[in-house]
Motif scaffolding. Structure first.
Motif, PDB file in Angstrom:
ATOM      1  N   ILE A 266      -2.547  -1.641  11.414  1.00 54.40           N
ATOM      2  CA  ILE A 266      -3.500  -1.447  10.320  1.00 54.40           C
ATOM      3  C   ILE A 266      -4.333  -0.201  10.595  1.00 54.40           C
ATOM      4  N   VAL A 267      -4.582   0.567   9.551  1.00 52.15           N
ATOM      5  CA  VAL A 267      -5.461   1.727   9.648  1.00 52.15           C
ATOM      6  C   VAL A 267      -6.683   1.484   8.777  1.00 52.15           C
ATOM      7  N   MET A 268      -7.869   1.571   9.382  1.00 54.68           N
ATOM      8  CA  MET A 268      -9.121   1.580   8.626  1.00 54.68           C
ATOM      9  C   MET A 268      -9.504   3.032   8.405  1.00 54.68           C
TER      10      MET A 268
ATOM     11  N   LEU B  30      -0.981   7.267   9.581  1.00 54.11           N
ATOM     12  CA  LEU B  30       0.038   6.534   8.829  1.00 54.11           C
ATOM     13  C   LEU B  30       1.414   6.595   9.485  1.00 54.11           C
ATOM     14  N   ASP B  31       1.630   7.574  10.340  1.00 53.72           N
ATOM     15  CA  ASP B  31       2.948   7.726  10.949  1.00 53.72           C
ATOM     16  C   ASP B  31       3.416   6.458  11.649  1.00 53.72           C
ATOM     17  N   GLY B  32       2.483   5.707  12.179  1.00 54.99           N
ATOM     18  CA  GLY B  32       2.871   4.509  12.917  1.00 54.99           C
ATOM     19  C   GLY B  32       3.046   3.261  12.083  1.00 54.99           C
ATOM     20  N   ILE B  33       2.805   3.336  10.775  1.00 56.87           N
ATOM     21  CA  ILE B  33       2.907   2.108   9.969  1.00 56.87           C
ATOM     22  C   ILE B  33       3.888   2.232   8.807  1.00 56.87           C
ATOM     23  N   GLU B  34       4.665   3.310   8.779  1.00 57.43           N
ATOM     24  CA  GLU B  34       5.581   3.492   7.671  1.00 57.43           C
ATOM     25  C   GLU B  34       6.671   2.427   7.631  1.00 57.43           C
ATOM     26  N   ASP B  35       6.889   1.743   8.736  1.00 54.06           N
ATOM     27  CA  ASP B  35       7.868   0.650   8.747  1.00 54.06           C
ATOM     28  C   ASP B  35       7.256  -0.680   8.337  1.00 54.06           C
TER      29      ASP B  35
ATOM     30  N   GLY C 160      -0.654  -2.085   7.145  1.00 60.98           N
ATOM     31  CA  GLY C 160      -1.690  -2.142   6.121  1.00 60.98           C
ATOM     32  C   GLY C 160      -2.748  -1.081   6.290  1.00 60.98           C
ATOM     33  N   VAL C 161      -3.518  -0.843   5.214  1.00 59.42           N
ATOM     34  CA  VAL C 161      -4.627   0.109   5.210  1.00 59.42           C
ATOM     35  C   VAL C 161      -5.825  -0.550   4.556  1.00 59.42           C
ATOM     36  N   TYR C 162      -6.983  -0.391   5.176  1.00 57.79           N
ATOM     37  CA  TYR C 162      -8.247  -0.775   4.557  1.00 57.79           C
ATOM     38  C   TYR C 162      -9.065   0.480   4.376  1.00 57.79           C
ATOM     39  N   ALA C 163      -9.348   0.863   3.120  1.00 59.97           N
ATOM     40  CA  ALA C 163     -10.167   2.023   2.802  1.00 59.97           C
ATOM     41  C   ALA C 163     -11.585   1.550   2.534  1.00 59.97           C
ATOM     42  N   ILE C 164     -12.536   2.046   3.310  1.00 59.25           N
ATOM     43  CA  ILE C 164     -13.893   1.504   3.331  1.00 59.25           C
ATOM     44  C   ILE C 164     -14.731   1.947   2.141  1.00 59.25           C
ATOM     45  N   SER C 165     -14.490   3.136   1.611  1.00 61.80           N
ATOM     46  CA  SER C 165     -15.317   3.651   0.510  1.00 61.80           C
ATOM     47  C   SER C 165     -14.472   3.956  -0.718  1.00 61.80           C
ATOM     48  N   SER C 166     -15.149   4.209  -1.832  1.00 60.56           N
ATOM     49  CA  SER C 166     -14.455   4.572  -3.075  1.00 60.56           C
ATOM     50  C   SER C 166     -13.610   5.821  -2.884  1.00 60.56           C
ATOM     51  N   ARG C 167     -14.234   6.848  -2.340  1.00 62.50           N
ATOM     52  CA  ARG C 167     -13.545   8.130  -2.169  1.00 62.50           C
ATOM     53  C   ARG C 167     -12.304   7.980  -1.290  1.00 62.50           C
ATOM     54  N   ASP C 168     -12.433   7.219  -0.211  1.00 64.09           N
ATOM     55  CA  ASP C 168     -11.311   7.048   0.703  1.00 64.09           C
ATOM     56  C   ASP C 168     -10.226   6.148   0.115  1.00 64.09           C
ATOM     57  N   THR C 169     -10.608   5.277  -0.805  1.00 62.09           N
ATOM     58  CA  THR C 169      -9.609   4.452  -1.482  1.00 62.09           C
ATOM     59  C   THR C 169      -8.670   5.325  -2.299  1.00 62.09           C
ATOM     60  N   LEU C 170      -9.234   6.263  -3.049  1.00 62.71           N
ATOM     61  CA  LEU C 170      -8.390   7.144  -3.849  1.00 62.71           C
ATOM     62  C   LEU C 170      -7.555   8.056  -2.953  1.00 62.71           C
ATOM     63  N   LEU C 171      -8.149   8.533  -1.867  1.00 61.21           N
ATOM     64  CA  LEU C 171      -7.408   9.355  -0.903  1.00 61.21           C
ATOM     65  C   LEU C 171      -6.199   8.587  -0.366  1.00 61.21           C
ATOM     66  N   ALA C 172      -6.416   7.333   0.021  1.00 59.34           N
ATOM     67  CA  ALA C 172      -5.333   6.521   0.569  1.00 59.34           C
ATOM     68  C   ALA C 172      -4.250   6.254  -0.481  1.00 59.34           C
ATOM     69  N   CYS C 173      -4.664   5.994  -1.710  1.00 59.32           N
ATOM     70  CA  CYS C 173      -3.693   5.769  -2.790  1.00 59.32           C
ATOM     71  C   CYS C 173      -2.765   6.968  -2.939  1.00 59.32           C
ATOM     72  N   ARG C 174      -3.355   8.158  -2.987  1.00 56.98           N
ATOM     73  CA  ARG C 174      -2.567   9.365  -3.206  1.00 56.98           C
ATOM     74  C   ARG C 174      -1.637   9.670  -2.042  1.00 56.98           C
ATOM     75  N   GLU C 175      -2.117   9.448  -0.825  1.00 57.61           N
ATOM     76  CA  GLU C 175      -1.283   9.722   0.347  1.00 57.61           C
ATOM     77  C   GLU C 175      -0.103   8.762   0.419  1.00 57.61           C
ATOM     78  N   ILE C 176      -0.354   7.498   0.158  1.00 57.74           N
ATOM     79  CA  ILE C 176       0.727   6.503   0.183  1.00 57.74           C
ATOM     80  C   ILE C 176       1.721   6.786  -0.935  1.00 57.74           C
ATOM     81  N   GLN C 177       1.223   7.198  -2.105  1.00 57.87           N
ATOM     82  CA  GLN C 177       2.110   7.533  -3.225  1.00 57.87           C
ATOM     83  C   GLN C 177       2.990   8.728  -2.877  1.00 57.87           C
ATOM     84  N   GLU C 178       2.402   9.770  -2.317  1.00 55.14           N
ATOM     85  CA  GLU C 178       3.163  10.970  -1.993  1.00 55.14           C
ATOM     86  C   GLU C 178       4.241  10.695  -0.949  1.00 55.14           C
TER      87      GLU C 178
END
Length: 348
Positions: free
Chosen positions: A196-198, A248-253, A256-274
Protein backbone atom coordinates in the motif's frame (compact mmCIF):
# COMPACT_ATOMS: atom_id res chain seq x y z
CA UNK A 1 -52.59 30.52 20.12
CA UNK A 2 -53.54 30.43 23.82
CA UNK A 3 -51.86 27.03 24.19
CA UNK A 4 -48.41 28.36 23.27
CA UNK A 5 -45.91 28.81 26.06
CA UNK A 6 -44.68 32.38 26.44
CA UNK A 7 -40.94 32.85 25.87
CA UNK A 8 -38.98 33.52 29.03
CA UNK A 9 -37.51 37.02 29.15
CA UNK A 10 -34.69 38.60 31.15
CA UNK A 11 -37.33 40.40 33.21
CA UNK A 12 -38.77 37.02 34.22
CA UNK A 13 -35.35 35.81 35.34
CA UNK A 14 -34.67 39.10 37.14
CA UNK A 15 -37.94 38.80 39.03
CA UNK A 16 -37.16 35.20 40.06
CA UNK A 17 -33.61 36.07 41.09
CA UNK A 18 -34.51 39.29 42.89
CA UNK A 19 -32.12 41.37 40.82
CA UNK A 20 -32.37 43.92 38.03
CA UNK A 21 -32.64 43.09 34.33
CA UNK A 22 -29.27 44.81 33.82
CA UNK A 23 -27.67 42.34 36.25
CA UNK A 24 -29.24 39.41 34.38
CA UNK A 25 -27.90 40.76 31.09
CA UNK A 26 -24.39 41.08 32.54
CA UNK A 27 -24.50 37.55 33.95
CA UNK A 28 -25.75 35.91 30.75
CA UNK A 29 -23.27 37.72 28.52
CA UNK A 30 -20.30 37.30 30.91
CA UNK A 31 -19.94 41.03 31.52
CA UNK A 32 -18.12 42.55 34.47
CA UNK A 33 -19.92 43.83 37.56
CA UNK A 34 -21.62 40.63 38.77
CA UNK A 35 -20.36 38.42 41.58
CA UNK A 36 -19.66 34.78 40.78
CA UNK A 37 -22.37 33.70 43.25
CA UNK A 38 -25.01 35.91 41.61
CA UNK A 39 -23.91 34.90 38.12
CA UNK A 40 -24.22 31.20 38.94
CA UNK A 41 -27.66 31.74 40.46
CA UNK A 42 -28.88 33.62 37.37
CA UNK A 43 -27.48 31.04 34.95
CA UNK A 44 -29.14 28.20 36.90
CA UNK A 45 -32.46 30.04 36.76
CA UNK A 46 -32.03 30.79 33.05
CA UNK A 47 -31.50 27.11 32.34
CA UNK A 48 -34.39 26.00 34.57
CA UNK A 49 -36.72 28.55 32.95
CA UNK A 50 -35.66 27.48 29.42
CA UNK A 51 -34.36 30.92 28.53
CA UNK A 52 -32.81 31.40 25.07
CA UNK A 53 -31.13 34.50 23.73
CA UNK A 54 -33.05 36.21 20.97
CA UNK A 55 -30.03 36.78 18.76
CA UNK A 56 -31.90 38.74 16.13
CA UNK A 57 -33.17 41.20 18.73
CA UNK A 58 -29.77 41.40 20.41
CA UNK A 59 -28.09 42.20 17.10
CA UNK A 60 -30.22 45.32 16.74
CA UNK A 61 -28.91 46.66 20.03
CA UNK A 62 -25.21 46.17 19.32
CA UNK A 63 -22.93 47.30 16.54
CA UNK A 64 -22.23 45.16 13.51
CA UNK A 65 -19.69 42.36 13.91
CA UNK A 66 -16.82 42.15 11.44
CA UNK A 67 -15.32 38.68 10.93
CA UNK A 68 -12.21 37.97 8.86
CA UNK A 69 -11.89 34.62 7.09
CA UNK A 70 -8.45 33.43 5.96
CA UNK A 71 -8.51 30.49 3.54
CA UNK A 72 -6.48 29.38 0.57
CA UNK A 73 -7.25 31.07 -2.72
CA UNK A 74 -9.38 29.17 -5.22
CA UNK A 75 -7.72 30.99 -8.13
CA UNK A 76 -5.44 27.95 -8.22
CA UNK A 77 -7.51 25.32 -10.10
CA UNK A 78 -6.21 22.45 -7.94
CA UNK A 79 -7.67 23.83 -4.70
CA UNK A 80 -10.73 21.57 -4.81
CA UNK A 81 -11.06 21.29 -1.04
CA UNK A 82 -11.18 25.05 -0.52
CA UNK A 83 -13.89 25.57 -3.11
CA UNK A 84 -16.22 23.79 -0.69
CA UNK A 85 -14.94 25.71 2.31
CA UNK A 86 -15.55 29.04 0.57
CA UNK A 87 -19.04 27.80 -0.37
CA UNK A 88 -19.61 27.26 3.36
CA UNK A 89 -18.49 30.82 4.06
CA UNK A 90 -20.89 32.14 1.42
CA UNK A 91 -23.75 30.18 2.97
CA UNK A 92 -23.13 31.24 6.55
CA UNK A 93 -22.81 34.85 5.45
CA UNK A 94 -26.30 34.64 3.99
CA UNK A 95 -27.58 32.94 7.15
CA UNK A 96 -26.20 35.75 9.33
CA UNK A 97 -27.40 38.56 7.13
CA UNK A 98 -30.10 39.61 9.60
CA UNK A 99 -27.70 39.54 12.57
CA UNK A 100 -25.45 42.42 11.49
CA UNK A 101 -22.45 40.25 10.71
CA UNK A 102 -20.02 41.28 7.98
CA UNK A 103 -17.42 38.88 6.58
CA UNK A 104 -14.22 39.98 4.87
CA UNK A 105 -12.38 37.34 2.85
CA UNK A 106 -8.59 37.06 2.85
CA UNK A 107 -7.23 34.61 0.29
CA UNK A 108 -3.85 33.24 1.31
CA UNK A 109 -1.23 31.21 -0.51
CA UNK A 110 -0.35 27.56 -0.16
CA UNK A 111 1.85 28.12 2.91
CA UNK A 112 1.82 29.35 6.51
CA UNK A 113 4.07 32.34 5.74
CA UNK A 114 1.39 34.07 3.66
CA UNK A 115 -1.13 33.36 6.42
CA UNK A 116 1.13 34.86 9.08
CA UNK A 117 1.43 38.08 7.04
CA UNK A 118 -2.36 38.33 6.71
CA UNK A 119 -2.90 37.74 10.43
CA UNK A 120 -0.23 40.32 11.28
CA UNK A 121 -1.99 42.86 9.06
CA UNK A 122 -5.31 42.10 10.80
CA UNK A 123 -3.63 42.72 14.16
CA UNK A 124 -2.79 46.25 13.00
CA UNK A 125 -6.41 47.03 12.16
CA UNK A 126 -9.09 48.34 14.52
CA UNK A 127 -12.20 47.15 12.71
CA UNK A 128 -12.09 43.32 12.92
CA UNK A 129 -13.76 41.49 15.81
CA UNK A 130 -12.61 37.92 15.14
CA UNK A 131 -10.88 35.59 12.70
CA UNK A 132 -11.55 32.16 11.18
CA UNK A 133 -8.55 30.44 9.61
CA UNK A 134 -7.47 27.07 8.23
CA UNK A 135 -3.85 26.72 9.38
CA UNK A 136 -1.08 25.51 7.09
CA UNK A 137 1.11 24.62 10.05
CA UNK A 138 0.07 23.34 13.46
CA UNK A 139 2.38 25.61 15.53
CA UNK A 140 4.06 28.32 13.45
CA UNK A 141 1.02 30.62 13.53
CA UNK A 142 0.66 30.38 17.31
CA UNK A 143 2.54 33.61 18.03
CA UNK A 144 0.36 35.83 15.86
CA UNK A 145 -2.84 34.02 16.96
CA UNK A 146 -1.89 34.64 20.60
CA UNK A 147 -1.19 38.27 19.79
CA UNK A 148 -4.64 38.65 18.24
CA UNK A 149 -6.29 37.05 21.28
CA UNK A 150 -4.42 39.35 23.65
CA UNK A 151 -5.70 42.30 21.60
CA UNK A 152 -9.27 41.09 21.98
CA UNK A 153 -9.54 39.48 18.54
CA UNK A 154 -10.45 35.80 19.07
CA UNK A 155 -9.52 33.17 16.49
CA UNK A 156 -11.34 29.98 15.54
CA UNK A 157 -9.46 27.40 13.47
CA UNK A 158 -11.28 25.41 10.81
CA UNK A 159 -10.27 22.00 9.46
CA UNK A 160 -6.70 22.19 10.81
CA UNK A 161 -5.63 23.50 14.19
CA UNK A 162 -3.04 25.76 15.80
CA UNK A 163 -2.01 23.34 18.53
CA UNK A 164 -1.17 25.00 21.84
CA UNK A 165 -2.27 28.48 20.78
CA UNK A 166 -4.88 30.73 22.38
CA UNK A 167 -7.40 30.00 19.66
CA UNK A 168 -10.84 29.71 21.28
CA UNK A 169 -12.13 26.73 19.29
CA UNK A 170 -11.28 24.33 16.47
CA UNK A 171 -13.94 22.97 14.11
CA UNK A 172 -12.67 19.89 12.33
CA UNK A 173 -13.51 16.33 11.42
CA UNK A 174 -12.59 13.22 13.45
CA UNK A 175 -9.23 13.03 11.75
CA UNK A 176 -7.76 9.80 13.11
CA UNK A 177 -11.09 8.12 12.41
CA UNK A 178 -10.89 9.35 8.82
CA UNK A 179 -7.58 7.51 8.42
CA UNK A 180 -9.00 4.40 10.07
CA UNK A 181 -11.99 4.46 7.76
CA UNK A 182 -9.76 4.70 4.69
CA UNK A 183 -7.74 1.74 5.99
CA UNK A 184 -10.87 -0.33 6.57
CA UNK A 185 -12.00 0.34 3.01
CA UNK A 186 -8.65 -0.69 1.53
CA UNK A 187 -8.57 -3.87 3.60
CA UNK A 188 -11.98 -4.77 2.19
CA UNK A 189 -10.78 -4.00 -1.36
CA UNK A 190 -7.58 -6.07 -0.87
CA UNK A 191 -8.66 -9.43 0.58
CA UNK A 192 -5.40 -10.97 -0.63
CA UNK A 193 -3.23 -8.15 0.66
CA UNK A 194 -0.50 -6.30 -1.20
CA UNK A 195 1.77 -3.28 -0.84
CA UNK A 196 0.00 0.00 0.00
CA UNK A 197 1.16 3.52 -0.78
CA UNK A 198 -0.07 6.48 1.27
CA UNK A 199 0.35 9.61 -0.82
CA UNK A 200 -0.09 13.24 0.12
CA UNK A 201 -0.57 15.36 3.16
CA UNK A 202 1.90 17.68 4.85
CA UNK A 203 4.03 16.83 7.88
CA UNK A 204 3.35 20.28 9.39
CA UNK A 205 -0.42 19.92 9.17
CA UNK A 206 -1.77 17.97 12.13
CA UNK A 207 -4.93 16.72 10.38
CA UNK A 208 -2.78 14.96 7.78
CA UNK A 209 -0.60 13.44 10.49
CA UNK A 210 -3.76 12.23 12.23
CA UNK A 211 -4.98 10.59 9.01
CA UNK A 212 -1.69 8.70 8.75
CA UNK A 213 -1.78 7.64 12.41
CA UNK A 214 -5.33 6.37 12.12
CA UNK A 215 -4.57 4.50 8.91
CA UNK A 216 -1.50 2.74 10.31
CA UNK A 217 -3.19 2.00 13.63
CA UNK A 218 -6.07 0.18 11.95
CA UNK A 219 -3.73 -1.83 9.75
CA UNK A 220 -1.60 -2.85 12.73
CA UNK A 221 -4.64 -3.77 14.83
CA UNK A 222 -5.98 -5.99 12.05
CA UNK A 223 -2.66 -7.69 11.40
CA UNK A 224 -1.93 -6.35 7.93
CA UNK A 225 1.54 -7.73 7.15
CA UNK A 226 2.28 -6.15 3.78
CA UNK A 227 4.47 -3.05 3.45
CA UNK A 228 2.97 0.45 3.67
CA UNK A 229 5.01 3.17 1.97
CA UNK A 230 4.52 6.92 2.38
CA UNK A 231 4.95 9.68 -0.18
CA UNK A 232 5.03 13.20 1.27
CA UNK A 233 2.61 15.53 -0.52
CA UNK A 234 4.41 18.74 0.49
CA UNK A 235 6.40 20.82 -1.97
CA UNK A 236 6.64 20.86 -5.75
CA UNK A 237 3.76 18.95 -7.44
CA UNK A 238 6.13 17.55 -10.08
CA UNK A 239 8.38 16.12 -7.40
CA UNK A 240 5.39 14.62 -5.56
CA UNK A 241 4.20 12.94 -8.74
CA UNK A 242 7.67 11.53 -9.49
CA UNK A 243 7.96 10.15 -5.96
CA UNK A 244 4.49 8.62 -6.19
CA UNK A 245 5.27 7.11 -9.60
CA UNK A 246 8.36 5.41 -8.20
CA UNK A 247 6.40 4.12 -5.22
CA UNK A 248 3.84 2.57 -7.55
CA UNK A 249 6.51 0.39 -9.14
CA UNK A 250 6.18 -2.11 -6.34
CA UNK A 251 2.40 -2.51 -6.46
CA UNK A 252 1.61 -2.87 -10.15
CA UNK A 253 1.00 -6.58 -9.58
CA UNK A 254 -1.65 -5.78 -6.99
CA UNK A 255 -1.99 -3.45 -4.07
CA UNK A 256 -3.61 -0.28 -2.87
CA UNK A 257 -3.28 3.51 -2.60
CA UNK A 258 -4.65 5.88 0.01
CA UNK A 259 -4.57 9.53 -1.11
CA UNK A 260 -4.79 11.78 1.94
CA UNK A 261 -5.91 15.06 0.33
CA UNK A 262 -8.16 16.21 -2.51
CA UNK A 263 -5.25 17.30 -4.66
CA UNK A 264 -3.39 14.03 -4.16
CA UNK A 265 -6.52 12.03 -4.92
CA UNK A 266 -6.71 13.52 -8.40
CA UNK A 267 -2.96 13.07 -8.86
CA UNK A 268 -3.27 9.38 -7.96
CA UNK A 269 -6.26 8.90 -10.27
CA UNK A 270 -4.36 10.32 -13.24
CA UNK A 271 -1.19 8.35 -12.57
CA UNK A 272 -3.04 5.05 -12.21
CA UNK A 273 -5.04 5.82 -15.37
CA UNK A 274 -1.93 6.62 -17.40
CA UNK A 275 -0.25 3.40 -16.31
CA UNK A 276 -3.34 1.36 -17.06
CA UNK A 277 -3.16 -0.47 -13.72
CA UNK A 278 -6.62 0.30 -12.36
CA UNK A 279 -7.56 -3.40 -12.57
CA UNK A 280 -4.74 -4.24 -10.12
CA UNK A 281 -4.47 -1.20 -7.86
CA UNK A 282 -7.30 -0.21 -5.53
CA UNK A 283 -7.49 3.51 -4.81
CA UNK A 284 -9.21 5.15 -1.83
CA UNK A 285 -9.11 8.94 -1.88
CA UNK A 286 -10.35 12.01 -0.02
CA UNK A 287 -13.28 14.37 -0.48
CA UNK A 288 -15.71 14.83 -3.36
CA UNK A 289 -15.63 17.22 -6.31
CA UNK A 290 -16.74 17.14 -9.94
CA UNK A 291 -13.30 16.38 -11.36
CA UNK A 292 -13.41 12.95 -9.70
CA UNK A 293 -16.61 11.81 -11.44
CA UNK A 294 -14.92 10.24 -14.52
CA UNK A 295 -12.54 8.26 -12.32
CA UNK A 296 -15.42 6.86 -10.26
CA UNK A 297 -17.25 5.93 -13.47
CA UNK A 298 -14.16 4.18 -14.89
CA UNK A 299 -13.56 2.23 -11.68
CA UNK A 300 -10.17 3.83 -11.08
CA UNK A 301 -11.31 5.45 -7.84
CA UNK A 302 -13.10 2.90 -5.64
CA UNK A 303 -14.10 5.19 -2.74
CA UNK A 304 -13.37 8.47 -1.01
CA UNK A 305 -13.82 9.66 2.57
CA UNK A 306 -16.00 12.79 2.65
CA UNK A 307 -14.97 15.30 5.34
CA UNK A 308 -17.88 17.77 4.96
CA UNK A 309 -15.55 20.74 4.60
CA UNK A 310 -18.42 23.10 3.79
CA UNK A 311 -19.93 22.44 7.21
CA UNK A 312 -16.52 22.87 8.84
CA UNK A 313 -16.27 26.40 7.44
CA UNK A 314 -19.88 27.27 8.30
CA UNK A 315 -19.63 26.06 11.87
CA UNK A 316 -16.31 27.76 12.48
CA UNK A 317 -17.91 31.12 11.67
CA UNK A 318 -20.95 30.26 13.80
CA UNK A 319 -18.70 29.23 16.70
CA UNK A 320 -16.94 32.59 16.50
CA UNK A 321 -20.27 34.42 16.26
CA UNK A 322 -21.52 32.65 19.39
CA UNK A 323 -18.38 33.63 21.27
CA UNK A 324 -18.59 37.25 20.15
CA UNK A 325 -22.19 37.42 21.36
CA UNK A 326 -21.38 36.06 24.81
CA UNK A 327 -21.96 32.34 24.43
CA UNK A 328 -19.77 29.26 24.39
CA UNK A 329 -17.94 28.50 21.14
CA UNK A 330 -18.65 24.77 21.18
CA UNK A 331 -19.95 22.55 18.39
CA UNK A 332 -20.64 18.89 17.86
CA UNK A 333 -18.07 16.91 15.82
CA UNK A 334 -18.33 17.14 12.04
CA UNK A 335 -19.72 13.96 10.48
CA UNK A 336 -17.90 12.08 7.73
CA UNK A 337 -19.08 9.70 5.04
CA UNK A 338 -17.98 7.04 2.56
CA UNK A 339 -18.55 7.93 -1.08
CA UNK A 340 -18.87 5.16 -3.66
CA UNK A 341 -19.86 5.27 -7.30
CA UNK A 342 -23.54 4.65 -6.55
CA UNK A 343 -23.97 7.43 -3.99
CA UNK A 344 -21.58 9.95 -5.56
CA UNK A 345 -24.33 12.32 -6.71
CA UNK A 346 -25.60 12.64 -3.13
CA UNK A 347 -22.37 14.40 -2.15
CA UNK A 348 -21.79 16.69 -5.13
Amino acid sequence: MSGMKARTTMKDIARAAGVSSVTVHKAIYSKKGVSSETREKILRLAEAMDYSVNAAASSLKRGALHIAVVLQSVSNPVNYFFRSMWAGIDKVERDLLDYRVRITRFECGDDWVSQEKILASIAERKDIDGVVIQCWDETRLNGVIDRLYDQGIPVVTANSDAVGSKRIACVSGPNERIGRLAAELLRAFLPGGGKIVMVGGRPGVEIHNAHRRGFRAFMEETGYSFPIAEVDGDGDPGRVRNDFSRALDGIEDGGGVYAISSRDTLLACREIQERGIDDRVRLVGSDVFRELVPFFEQGILRATVWKNQQAQAERAVLALYRYLTGRQAEWEPIGIGVVLRNNLEDYL
